[in-house]
Scaffold this motif. Structure first.
Motif, PDB file in Angstrom:
ATOM      1  N   UNK A   1       0.879  -1.357  -0.004  1.00 22.73           N
ATOM      2  CA  UNK A   1       0.052  -0.095   0.077  1.00 22.73           C
ATOM      3  C   UNK A   1       0.733   1.259  -0.187  1.00 22.73           C
ATOM      4  N   UNK A   2       0.872   1.936  -1.117  1.00 20.76           N
ATOM      5  CA  UNK A   2       1.535   3.127  -1.100  1.00 20.76           C
ATOM      6  C   UNK A   2       0.392   4.357  -1.005  1.00 20.76           C
ATOM      7  N   UNK A   3       0.396   5.165   0.132  1.00 24.13           N
ATOM      8  CA  UNK A   3      -0.460   6.150   0.478  1.00 24.13           C
ATOM      9  C   UNK A   3      -0.021   7.670   0.717  1.00 24.13           C
ATOM     10  N   UNK A   4      -1.137   8.464   0.880  1.00 24.00           N
ATOM     11  CA  UNK A   4      -0.925   9.708   1.252  1.00 24.00           C
ATOM     12  C   UNK A   4      -0.780   9.835   3.215  1.00 24.00           C
ATOM     13  N   UNK A   5      -0.119  10.878   3.565  1.00 26.24           N
ATOM     14  CA  UNK A   5      -0.176  10.874   5.086  1.00 26.24           C
ATOM     15  C   UNK A   5      -1.541  11.359   5.366  1.00 26.24           C
ATOM     16  N   UNK A   6      -2.079  12.622   4.746  1.00 27.03           N
ATOM     17  CA  UNK A   6      -3.274  13.240   5.323  1.00 27.03           C
ATOM     18  C   UNK A   6      -4.132  13.898   4.410  1.00 27.03           C
ATOM     19  N   UNK A   7      -4.199  13.313   3.115  1.00 27.38           N
ATOM     20  CA  UNK A   7      -4.954  13.968   2.165  1.00 27.38           C
ATOM     21  C   UNK A   7      -6.386  13.468   2.499  1.00 27.38           C
ATOM     22  N   UNK A   8      -7.405  14.427   2.362  1.00 30.09           N
ATOM     23  CA  UNK A   8      -8.860  13.930   2.420  1.00 30.09           C
ATOM     24  C   UNK A   8      -9.696  15.165   1.771  1.00 30.09           C
ATOM     25  N   UNK A   9     -10.795  14.716   1.734  1.00 30.62           N
ATOM     26  CA  UNK A   9     -12.067  16.076   1.388  1.00 30.62           C
ATOM     27  C   UNK A   9     -11.704  16.539   0.093  1.00 30.62           C
ATOM     28  N   UNK A  10     -11.154  15.996  -0.904  1.00 32.25           N
ATOM     29  CA  UNK A  10     -11.069  16.652  -2.024  1.00 32.25           C
ATOM     30  C   UNK A  10     -11.817  16.267  -3.226  1.00 32.25           C
ATOM     31  N   UNK A  11     -12.266  15.074  -3.080  1.00 28.76           N
ATOM     32  CA  UNK A  11     -13.197  14.391  -3.891  1.00 28.76           C
ATOM     33  C   UNK A  11     -14.008  13.326  -3.241  1.00 28.76           C
ATOM     34  N   UNK A  12     -15.298  12.853  -3.911  1.00 22.43           N
ATOM     35  CA  UNK A  12     -15.958  12.204  -3.076  1.00 22.43           C
ATOM     36  C   UNK A  12     -15.404  10.785  -2.535  1.00 22.43           C
ATOM     37  N   UNK A  13     -14.684  10.363  -3.255  1.00 23.28           N
ATOM     38  CA  UNK A  13     -14.150   8.941  -2.928  1.00 23.28           C
ATOM     39  C   UNK A  13     -13.073   9.096  -1.942  1.00 23.28           C
ATOM     40  N   UNK A  14     -12.701  10.188  -1.352  1.00 23.52           N
ATOM     41  CA  UNK A  14     -11.845  10.373  -0.486  1.00 23.52           C
ATOM     42  C   UNK A  14     -12.552  10.757   1.120  1.00 23.52           C
ATOM     43  N   UNK A  15     -14.066  10.769   0.976  1.00 19.80           N
ATOM     44  CA  UNK A  15     -14.639  11.331   1.894  1.00 19.80           C
ATOM     45  C   UNK A  15     -14.527  10.650   3.422  1.00 19.80           C
ATOM     46  N   UNK A  16     -14.053   9.280   3.126  1.00 26.88           N
ATOM     47  CA  UNK A  16     -13.684   8.678   4.540  1.00 26.88           C
ATOM     48  C   UNK A  16     -12.095   8.704   4.851  1.00 26.88           C
ATOM     49  N   UNK A  17     -11.266   9.456   3.963  1.00 25.89           N
ATOM     50  CA  UNK A  17     -10.168   9.263   4.298  1.00 25.89           C
ATOM     51  C   UNK A  17      -9.478   9.781   5.590  1.00 25.89           C
ATOM     52  N   UNK A  18      -8.639   9.014   6.162  1.00 27.84           N
ATOM     53  CA  UNK A  18      -8.058   9.600   7.581  1.00 27.84           C
ATOM     54  C   UNK A  18      -6.622   9.404   7.483  1.00 27.84           C
ATOM     55  N   UNK A  19      -5.955  10.436   8.337  1.00 28.00           N
ATOM     56  CA  UNK A  19      -4.276  10.233   8.386  1.00 28.00           C
ATOM     57  C   UNK A  19      -3.861   8.921   9.269  1.00 28.00           C
ATOM     58  N   UNK A  20      -4.778   8.160   9.724  1.00 23.82           N
ATOM     59  CA  UNK A  20      -4.351   7.171  10.545  1.00 23.82           C
ATOM     60  C   UNK A  20      -4.215   5.902   9.703  1.00 23.82           C
TER      61      UNK A  20
END
Lengths: 433, 477
Positions: free
Chosen positions: B291-310
């Motif tokens: 898994x290669x991810x971002x640290x704290x991106x969220x809220x910029x499009x619908x499919x990242x509505x549940x993105x969390x920095x954890x």
């Protein structure tokens, strides 16, 4: 409890009613920002305001005591330009309420569109930000900005409250404007998929036409003001001109985005000619306008220092050192996220600037007291001083350093929950069997 | 004599590098602990690392005075230095390769280098369910495109799920106001179908080739199947020779691609972005996908509505190999602070500092199949080293030196020292251009008046527009 029994009946009533916004924070290092740090100290908050700071508290007020041994108290941070509360998911238009239709919208007030239940509020709060300036439009100049020329009033909001009314600190902290630029000459031609560069004279004509439209509106607003002062009975109320009165009177500043030397010069000359108080936002490459900003004492709101340099031949660290260069020149500035998703990273903008030449105490001011001063609320916010609102954060270290944790937060003395959708989902899925 | 000496020195550096020993270094090996010691480097490789190390013969001694050394940072998902990124006209674009688009003169390479990044995995975009081929390169600033490419890196391919690949199937207007051409798929169901169909086709193609080769081996007459440039890379995926980087956000689509990969028998080297990975961490770990991810991106499009920095911390704790990436396209904005992205995972979820550093070094190397060569400070690995003046996870630390293959590619002191020279060079060019313009300007007849201002432009004259036109050329350094 180190409290006296002496209290007047009136004080007792007030204390009981507002018991949740009075407390004594003990055994902390206080970083007032406005003065030197005080270690092994206490902060007394009564009715949401800072009542006393020091090693020994003389007041006999009866309040709850919070022992925060080994922790640090700082003023809550202020993000001087965000979409927090006014936009939920930036790419889904239905969830955003900035960038109204029309060229002249000074009557718009961003406060009324702030959703107190927005997920961005607790998320932003969790990293130590207690207030945000909510912008009515995306910052930018020329074709870059959203909305018209006069975009509306930016409201400073506390990140706590049941309604936008309770959140509101200053409804009209600044009038947001967008000035035309010469770059309007370029246009994209979908038929050829090429950017068509207009000629210089065409760009200049566009610029002048737009400036004339803008000046025409301001002229009309001034006539309205004259008629109003003359108590002209035939004058019909016009909300747009009414909203311009504090700006025309120099009471409310205009906030204009200007990144480069040319745009900054345009903004400075425009504001001087109109007699407006000016805040320049989004400065990136001020060039020779740096000294003009300093001479004229025009404050600046900086965006992310992480941007890559504007020009291909610029030094790699040019955006990193910008804040230090402003500081060296004597320009007052603060930081803004200019968005919603990364508002929580506001402290790191200041931290990065501190890594590249900005003194640490100025870095801290640039997310607290400087922001309060620039937005005209320094009498009640931005530092830990007696009489100011108790907007406080309690941390286990330097709040500009990423690994530091925010342990407690108070907004107007109310202890605020640091949980958010993010921490709730974290706990839920960490415990998924 | 001096010239001769220089020539001699050049000759040596061309054939074999002078050995280096870095002493008094705070060494974060990432895989074998953190200690104060020395690193010996010879011919581009780390030859020894430890608290005490014998200096190789003739080695240049570099005393780091307690500075921190980490393995060169590896960005498992970027798009820098590519002249084009997305071939978006088809749902399967495996016939295109971004390697051909690599621009060695892109300043993003230098910016990334200045941020301590030594290896960039520049991927094709996410416009299609099966995307193009990617390029892994070392940020050897100054080399040509061929000199950048990391030859040891196995080839890889991009896949993409969710909003991006289905966007063109949803119609509506393009950003330029034109009606958009509809392109299948327009739903997540369609995205799955495109990938499955492509692999069904690939299996048949693979079988046809196998049959042909079997016949040939027996000396039978056989006609070779037609080469299909779209399917060739997918055959390599099935054979495990080409790594898959699959862009995905939501838990449902993550699970879908894991199941599809199992159905056809290939592995996902790294789920890219994977912001809802934390919801299906167990399934990702079981499937052995990275898994290669971002640290704290969220809220910029619908499919990242549940993105969390954890996200990264949960994935890590549940046994998934996690890296952090930048996804930078137009400039190395996030790339040059990946160390601070790692620090955020210490903050959000409490991974150890070694685990955090691993997410931008060895873990990314594993996901790219290059961990034998890079990603940690160990004897035998490439001497790709990033040197900070303090704790690499602190916001108050700066990159001072970056070495790739034992050669110094970034030196902050040198960068600072050269700025005056560069500014002088630039000013010289501007003066020359001004002089040329003056010389070539049409001559005004004697006694003619200078051109008058356009009527009505008096106000804007005060805005100094003519000077403004020259702004970009007059910027101070």
């Amino acid at each position: 409890m180190r409290l006296s029994l002496f209290m007047t009946a009136a004080l007792a009533a007030a204390t009981l009613q507002a018991a949740d916004n009075s407390f004594l924070l003990r055994n902390v290092t206080v970083h007032p920002v406005s003065g030197p740090d005080v270690s092994n100290a206490s902060v007394l908050v009564v009715d949401g305001k800072i009542a006393e700071i020091g090693a020994k508290i003389t007041s006999k007020a009866k309040v709850r005591v919070i022992d925060a041994k080994g922790l640090h108290v700082y003023p809550g941070m202020i993000d001087a330009g965000t979409m927090v509360g006014i936009a939920e998911i930036s790419s889904v238009r239905e969830t955003t309420d900035y960038n109204e239709v029309g060229d002249f919208n000074p009557q718009l007030r961003s406060a009324v569109a702030v959703n107190p239940e927005s997920d961005h509020i607790p998320v932003t709060r969790a990293n130590g930000i207690t207030s945000v300036l909510v912008l009515p439009a995306t910052p930018g100049s020329g074709r870059g900005g959203g909305g018209g020329f006069i975009q509306g009033q930016a409201s400073l909001m506390h990140l706590d409250g049941w309604t936008w009314e309770e959140m509101r600190v200053e409804q009209s902290a600044a009038m947001m404007m967008r000035l035309p630029t010469m770059s309007a000459a370029a246009s994209f031609d979908p038929a050829t998929m090429q950017v068509r560069r207009g000629s210089y004279s065409e760009g200049r004509r566009n610029f002048e036409t737009q400036m004339r439209t803008l000046r025409g509106f301001l002229e009309d607003a001034r006539r309205y003001r004259t008629a109003k002062l003359a108590k002209d009975a035939s004058l019909k109320t016009d909300l747009r001109y009414e909203a311009m009165l504090p700006v025309l009177d120099g009471k409310s500043p205009v906030l204009i985005n200007a990144a480069r030397q040319r745009e900054i010069r345009t903004a400075i000359e425009f504001a001087a000619k109109e007699g407006f108080r000016l805040i320049v936002a989004g400065v990136r490459d001020p060039g020779d306008q740096l000294k003009v900003l300093a001479e004229k004492k025009i404050p600046v709101i900086l965006g992310s220092p992480y941007d890559t340099p504007l020009d291909d031949d610029a030094a790699y660290d040019e955006p990193y050192t910008l804040a230090a260069r402003l500081n060296d020149a004597g320009v007052k500035f603060c930081f803004a996220s200019f968005g919603a998703q990364f508002a929580r990273n506001l402290p790191y903008q200041a931290g990065q600037a501190a890594n590249f030449g900005l003194p640490k105490d100025v870095a801290l001011k640039s997310v607290t007291l400087n922001a309060a001063e620039i937005l005209g609320v320094a009498a009640k916010a931005g530092s830990i001083e007696t009489g100011k609102l108790a907007d406080l954060i309690v941390t286990d270290g330097d709040p500009l350093e990423i690994r530091t944790q925010i342990k407690m937060m108070f907004i107007e003395g109310r202890q605020v929950d640091l949980e958010s959708k993010h921490t709730r989902l974290y706990k839920k899925y960490l415990n998924r069997p | 004599m001096r010239t001769l000496a220089i020539l001699f020195a050049l000759a040596i550096s061309a054939s074999a590098q002078q050995a280096i020993i870095f002493q008094n270094a705070r060494i974060h090996t990432v895989t074998k602990g953190t200690f104060t010691g020395a690193i010996a480097v010879q011919n581009g490789l780390i030859t020894a690392v430890g608290e005490t190390v014998m200096a190789p013969p003739g080695a240049r001694v570099v005393n780091l005075n307690g500075k921190h050394v980490i393995p060169g940072i590896i960005d498992c998902h970027t798009h820098i230095a590519l002249d084009s990124i997305n071939e978006g006209s088809v749902s399967v674009s495996s016939m295109v390769d971004v390697t051909e688009m690599l621009n060695p003169e892109s300043r993003s390479i230098y910016d990334a280098l200045a941020g301590g990044v030594t290896i960039s995995n520049s991927l094709h975009g996410s416009a299609n369910a099966i995307g193009g081929l990617n390029v892994a390169f070392k940020n050897r600033w100054g080399k040509d495109a061929a000199g950048l490419i990391m030859k040891e890196a196995p080839p890889s391919i991009k896949m993409a799920l969710g909003e991006n690949p289905k966007r063109q199937g949803q119609g509506g207007q393009s950003q330029f106001g034109q009606q958009q051409q509809l392109r299948y798929p327009g739903t997540r169901m369609g995205v799955e179908d495109v990938i499955r169909s492509a692999f069904v086709e690939t299996k048949a193609y693979q079988a046809a080739w196998k049959e042909y080769e079997a016949k040939r081996a027996k000396g039978m007459a056989a006609m070779a199947p037609r080469k299909d440039m779209k399917l060739e890379p997918l055959v390599e995926v099935l054979e495990g020779k080409r790594l898959v980087h699959a862009h995905a956000y939501r838990a449902d689509e993550i699970l879908m691609i894991l199941r599809v990969s199992q159905e056809f028998g290939f592995k996902i080297a790294a789920l890219q972005h994977v912001l809802e990975g934390y919801k299906v961490a167990k399934e990702i770990a079981e499937a052995g996908a990275g898994a290669s991810t971002f640290s704290d991106w969220w809220g910029y499009k619908m499919e990242v509505v549940d993105a969390i920095p954890y996200n990264a911390a949960i994935l890590q704790k549940k046994g998934v190999l996690v890296s952090l990436n930048s996804d930078d396209a137009s400039g190395a904005e996030l790339m040059r602070r990946l160390n601070l992205e790692a620090a955020k995972i210490v903050k959000y979820g409490g991974v150890t500092e070694d685990e955090a550093l691993a997410m931008i070094t060895i873990n990314a190397a594993k996901q790219m199949g290059i961990d034998k060569y890079v990603g940690s400070i160990e004897a035998g690995k490439h001497a790709d080293l990033t040197i900070y003046d303090g704790d690499p996870l602190s916001i108050y630390s700066k990159v001072q030196h970056v070495y790739i293959d034992g050669q110094l590619y970034f030196d902050r002191e040198q960068d600072l020292a050269e700025r005056g020279k560069k500014a002088a060079l630039k000013n010289g060019l501007i003066e020359k251009e001004k002089a040329d313009e003056k010389r070539n300007a049409p001559q005004r007849p004697a006694g003619a008046k200078p051109p008058t201002a356009r009527p009505g432009s008096a106000e804007s004259e005060s805005l100094d527009l003519d000077a403004a036109a020259n702004d970009s050329a007059r910027r101070p350094q």
